[in-house]
Design a protein around this motif. Structure first.
Motif, PDB file in Angstrom:
ATOM      1  N   LEU A  77     -24.021   2.062 -22.622  1.00 42.21           N
ATOM      2  CA  LEU A  77     -23.642   2.818 -21.271  1.00 42.21           C
ATOM      3  C   LEU A  77     -22.263   3.347 -20.771  1.00 42.21           C
ATOM      4  O   LEU A  77     -22.186   4.583 -20.439  1.00 42.21           O
ATOM      5  CB  LEU A  77     -23.814   1.547 -20.270  1.00 42.21           C
ATOM      6  CG  LEU A  77     -23.895   2.077 -18.485  1.00 42.21           C
ATOM      7  CD1 LEU A  77     -25.154   3.175 -18.572  1.00 42.21           C
ATOM      8  CD2 LEU A  77     -24.065   0.955 -17.578  1.00 42.21           C
ATOM      9  N   PHE A 119     -14.143   1.496 -19.260  1.00 41.42           N
ATOM     10  CA  PHE A 119     -13.380   0.730 -19.799  1.00 41.42           C
ATOM     11  C   PHE A 119     -14.235  -0.929 -19.989  1.00 41.42           C
ATOM     12  O   PHE A 119     -14.408  -1.457 -20.805  1.00 41.42           O
ATOM     13  CB  PHE A 119     -12.083   0.541 -19.997  1.00 41.42           C
ATOM     14  CG  PHE A 119     -11.399   1.852 -20.289  1.00 41.42           C
ATOM     15  CD1 PHE A 119     -11.545   2.154 -21.606  1.00 41.42           C
ATOM     16  CD2 PHE A 119     -10.424   2.445 -19.669  1.00 41.42           C
ATOM     17  CE1 PHE A 119     -11.225   3.631 -21.896  1.00 41.42           C
ATOM     18  CE2 PHE A 119      -9.831   3.573 -19.989  1.00 41.42           C
ATOM     19  CZ  PHE A 119      -9.978   4.103 -21.157  1.00 41.42           C
ATOM     20  N   LYS A 120     -14.690  -0.947 -18.567  1.00 39.61           N
ATOM     21  CA  LYS A 120     -15.422  -2.345 -18.504  1.00 39.61           C
ATOM     22  C   LYS A 120     -16.843  -2.429 -19.168  1.00 39.61           C
ATOM     23  O   LYS A 120     -17.162  -3.267 -19.860  1.00 39.61           O
ATOM     24  CB  LYS A 120     -15.722  -2.507 -17.000  1.00 39.61           C
ATOM     25  CG  LYS A 120     -16.262  -3.779 -16.484  1.00 39.61           C
ATOM     26  CD  LYS A 120     -17.666  -3.940 -16.672  1.00 39.61           C
ATOM     27  CE  LYS A 120     -18.155  -2.752 -16.066  1.00 39.61           C
ATOM     28  NZ  LYS A 120     -19.231  -2.980 -14.754  1.00 39.61           N
ATOM     29  N   ALA A 121     -17.487  -1.259 -19.084  1.00 34.47           N
ATOM     30  CA  ALA A 121     -18.749  -1.110 -19.787  1.00 34.47           C
ATOM     31  C   ALA A 121     -18.393  -1.051 -21.130  1.00 34.47           C
ATOM     32  O   ALA A 121     -19.261  -1.888 -22.005  1.00 34.47           O
ATOM     33  CB  ALA A 121     -19.389   0.201 -19.238  1.00 34.47           C
ATOM     34  N   GLY A 135     -23.681  -2.475 -21.419  1.00 37.70           N
ATOM     35  CA  GLY A 135     -22.709  -2.647 -22.188  1.00 37.70           C
ATOM     36  C   GLY A 135     -22.076  -1.321 -23.075  1.00 37.70           C
ATOM     37  O   GLY A 135     -21.889  -0.426 -22.185  1.00 37.70           O
ATOM     38  N   SER A 192     -16.326  -2.675 -22.531  1.00 40.06           N
ATOM     39  CA  SER A 192     -15.828  -4.202 -23.145  1.00 40.06           C
ATOM     40  C   SER A 192     -17.073  -5.466 -23.091  1.00 40.06           C
ATOM     41  O   SER A 192     -16.615  -6.434 -23.555  1.00 40.06           O
ATOM     42  CB  SER A 192     -14.818  -4.794 -22.177  1.00 40.06           C
ATOM     43  OG  SER A 192     -15.407  -5.136 -21.150  1.00 40.06           O
ATOM     44  N   LYS A 193     -18.180  -4.910 -22.693  1.00 43.63           N
ATOM     45  CA  LYS A 193     -19.134  -5.926 -22.612  1.00 43.63           C
ATOM     46  C   LYS A 193     -19.985  -5.632 -23.891  1.00 43.63           C
ATOM     47  O   LYS A 193     -19.747  -4.793 -24.829  1.00 43.63           O
ATOM     48  CB  LYS A 193     -20.202  -5.673 -21.626  1.00 43.63           C
ATOM     49  CG  LYS A 193     -19.425  -5.800 -19.960  1.00 43.63           C
ATOM     50  CD  LYS A 193     -20.528  -5.468 -19.009  1.00 43.63           C
ATOM     51  CE  LYS A 193     -21.721  -6.680 -19.081  1.00 43.63           C
ATOM     52  NZ  LYS A 193     -22.270  -6.688 -17.813  1.00 43.63           N
ATOM     53  N   GLN A 230     -10.722   4.223 -10.281  1.00 44.71           N
ATOM     54  CA  GLN A 230     -11.822   3.378 -10.680  1.00 44.71           C
ATOM     55  C   GLN A 230     -12.944   3.919 -11.766  1.00 44.71           C
ATOM     56  O   GLN A 230     -13.400   2.771 -12.559  1.00 44.71           O
ATOM     57  CB  GLN A 230     -12.443   3.219  -9.346  1.00 44.71           C
ATOM     58  CG  GLN A 230     -13.773   2.149  -9.126  1.00 44.71           C
ATOM     59  CD  GLN A 230     -13.215   0.870  -9.310  1.00 44.71           C
ATOM     60  OE1 GLN A 230     -12.086   0.527  -8.906  1.00 44.71           O
ATOM     61  NE2 GLN A 230     -13.817   0.026 -10.088  1.00 44.71           N
ATOM     62  N   LEU A 264     -11.601   2.136 -14.816  1.00 41.62           N
ATOM     63  CA  LEU A 264     -12.105   0.845 -15.098  1.00 41.62           C
ATOM     64  C   LEU A 264     -13.450   0.491 -15.419  1.00 41.62           C
ATOM     65  O   LEU A 264     -13.921  -0.337 -16.098  1.00 41.62           O
ATOM     66  CB  LEU A 264     -11.595   0.133 -13.646  1.00 41.62           C
ATOM     67  CG  LEU A 264     -10.254   0.187 -13.262  1.00 41.62           C
ATOM     68  CD1 LEU A 264     -10.159  -0.387 -11.837  1.00 41.62           C
ATOM     69  CD2 LEU A 264      -9.270  -0.485 -14.313  1.00 41.62           C
ATOM     70  N   ASP A 265     -14.129   1.462 -14.667  1.00 42.43           N
ATOM     71  CA  ASP A 265     -15.693   1.263 -14.982  1.00 42.43           C
ATOM     72  C   ASP A 265     -16.100   1.544 -16.415  1.00 42.43           C
ATOM     73  O   ASP A 265     -16.834   0.823 -17.015  1.00 42.43           O
ATOM     74  CB  ASP A 265     -16.557   2.295 -14.024  1.00 42.43           C
ATOM     75  CG  ASP A 265     -16.440   1.780 -12.683  1.00 42.43           C
ATOM     76  OD1 ASP A 265     -16.160   0.769 -12.376  1.00 42.43           O
ATOM     77  OD2 ASP A 265     -16.818   2.370 -11.781  1.00 42.43           O
ATOM     78  N   PHE A 313     -21.546   7.274 -20.369  1.00 38.87           N
ATOM     79  CA  PHE A 313     -20.446   7.635 -19.081  1.00 38.87           C
ATOM     80  C   PHE A 313     -19.491   8.587 -19.608  1.00 38.87           C
ATOM     81  O   PHE A 313     -19.121   9.514 -19.116  1.00 38.87           O
ATOM     82  CB  PHE A 313     -19.673   6.339 -18.463  1.00 38.87           C
ATOM     83  CG  PHE A 313     -20.507   5.736 -17.479  1.00 38.87           C
ATOM     84  CD1 PHE A 313     -20.785   6.472 -16.118  1.00 38.87           C
ATOM     85  CD2 PHE A 313     -21.270   4.578 -17.526  1.00 38.87           C
ATOM     86  CE1 PHE A 313     -21.545   5.974 -15.224  1.00 38.87           C
ATOM     87  CE2 PHE A 313     -21.840   4.196 -16.602  1.00 38.87           C
ATOM     88  CZ  PHE A 313     -22.051   4.804 -15.246  1.00 38.87           C
TER      89      PHE A 313
END
Lengths: 298, 186
Positions: A218, A52-54, A215, A56-57, A46, A49-50, A222
């Motif tokens: 962040l 790479f999500k951040a 985005g 990707s924003k 997880q 995912l967090d 991380f």
């Protein structure tokens, strides 16, 4: 020339390894905490995912100090991780793994983050940075006293040297048990775990230094946080648990230290910042000094 | 040779699909809990229904969050803060609305202080029905949002950007002035 290039490549590999390791173990720990609270818990990947999500924003900027500070934080932390030995033979820059290199270089990354957070102009970010620096002042003093005792006993400040001394003469966790406990409390403070989570405090100062980040910035923070955690936990493993002679041993010790810190974190509430400073300057500092005196004059 | 090379638009689609994969697996919530539906969120978040297994979690500030939860009725005074909050979130951003109050005003529809239709002021991606919705419906709403992201139909944030004049006009009609410089006075 090629030796330096090779060392730098190995160093970057160590930083990437540290990021992957800490992100995986962080995810596993979220599952461990979930099971502790009778939940199913998130997937073990997880945290990836967090992040790479951040990344990707879309991101907004609060000025070039804000952007530059984030890059300085990631760069400084990556440079610090490049010097970290994984086992007693696997070290990128042999002979340069002195303890004080980590103390000084770690500050570059932290100051980059502090600069960036202050550059966002949010008052809560300034409060968070101020608390982080105050807390650093609190936990560094007992930790330094303990580490200087270790350097005095082992006669070297090189991490590989300290590791080899312990493999010959027994772990410092056993021969200096008081210092081990004090350093573990300092480790909780370094990692920002729960009794000393004062500078993050999501419900009080809205996650402190991170308040204006979203985005891509962040996501980079991380990444920086994962590598910083890798450095701090590895330092603890190398200084007190005898380092590691192979990589499996390192992974096992790392996992145990981080999981125990995380479990303690989840059983505690949060101190106020003045309580943190008074706590560290009272018992841990007194015990560390007492042990230093005992070691020096026995 | 020519048909092997992807055009810019096809590359963009691939990147969007990759980003959407991460965005639907990791949803960070910002809870704007002024209404009574908020009481259903703790059950959905804690051990009984465990929202974290879907990768969802609460976040502290609008900048960090992906989805804005509007739980229940919306009064005139809170709309301005809601618009501030929504516009601070980083794109792509989604809105989930709870209960009937956001659709037609619910049981407070005749109050002078309550706005009746929220989608005149902000774009809504998912509505969750029930007064109040039980935790199963809440979880179902979030899985619906994940499906919408997967099918590329959660485009409220694009609508807000494309039809910004219309939304701003509605906000102005309700509030008089959307942005006030001194936040301590209406």
């Amino acid at each position: 020339m090629s030796v330096i290039l090779m060392s730098m490549l190995i160093g970057l590999g160590v930083a990437l390894f540290g990021f992957t390791l800490q992100t995986t173990i962080g995810g596993i720990n979220r599952k461990v905490v979930g099971r502790m609270q009778k939940r199913y818990g998130p997937k073990w990947y997880q945290e990836f995912l967090d992040i790479f999500k951040a990344l990707s924003k879309r991101a907004i900027s609060h000025g070039w100090i804000y952007d530059f500070g984030v890059i300085m934080a990631v760069g400084g932390i990556t440079a610090t991780a490049m010097f970290m030995p994984i086992t007693d033979s696997l070290v990128a820059f042999a002979g340069y793994d002195n303890f004080f290199i980590f103390v000084y270089l770690l500050a570059v990354g932290m100051l980059g983050m502090a600069m960036s957070a202050s550059g966002s102009g949010n008052p809560l970010a300034s409060i968070g940075v101020m608390r982080a620096l105050t807390q650093m002042l609190a936990y560094e003093v007992p930790f330094m006293v303990v580490v200087i005792t270790i350097i005095k006993v082992s006669g070297t400040s090189s991490l590989t040297g300290i590791m080899e001394f312990q493999q010959a003469n027994g772990w410092f966790a056993l021969s200096l048990p008081i210092g081990f406990g004090v350093a573990f409390l300092s480790l909780l403070g370094m990692l920002g775990k729960k009794p000393f989570e004062t500078y993050i405090a999501p419900s009080e100062i809205a996650s402190g230094p991170m308040v204006e980040y979203g985005g891509k910035q962040l996501g980079l923070l991380f990444v920086m946080h994962e590598i910083a955690t890798f450095i701090e936990v590895s330092l603890f493993v190398h200084l007190f648990l005898g380092g590691a002679s192979n990589i499996i041993e390192f992974l096992a010790k790392y996992f145990i230290v981080y999981t125990v810190a995380n479990l303690i974190s989840n059983l505690n509430g949060r101190f106020k910042i003045d309580q943190v400073v008074v706590f560290f300057y009272k018992w841990p500092l007194a015990l560390a000094v007492l042990q230093a005196i005992w070691v020096l004059w026995r | 040779m020519e048909n092997k090379k992807l055009t810019q638009a096809q590359m963009d689609t691939k990147w969007t699909e990759l980003g959407d994969f991460f965005r639907r697996k990791s949803i960070w919530m910002l809870m704007y809990c002024t209404g009574c539906c908020a009481i259903e969120l703790p059950q959905a978040m804690t051990s009984a229904y465990d929202m974290e297994r879907l990768g969802m979690g609460p976040m502290a500030t609008p900048r960090q969050a992906d989805v804005l939860l509007i739980t229940g009725y919306l009064s005139l005074k809170t709309l301005r803060r809601l618009v501030y909050t929504y516009e601070q979130m980083s794109e792509p951003k989604y809105v989930v609305a709870f209960g009937p109050c956001v659709i037609n005003g619910g049981i407070y529809h005749d109050s002078h202080a309550v706005l009746n239709r929220l989608d005149h002021y902000l774009p809504i991606d998912v509505y969750i029905s029930g007064c109040m919705p039980n935790p199963e419906s809440v979880m179902n709403g979030f899985t619906d949002l994940m499906d919408l992201i997967k099918n590329k139909t959660a485009v409220g944030w694009k609508n807000y950007r494309d039809n910004n004049e219309w939304y701003k006009k509605n906000q102005m009609d309700a509030l008089g002035e959307v942005f006030v410089h001194d936040e301590f006075h209406e």
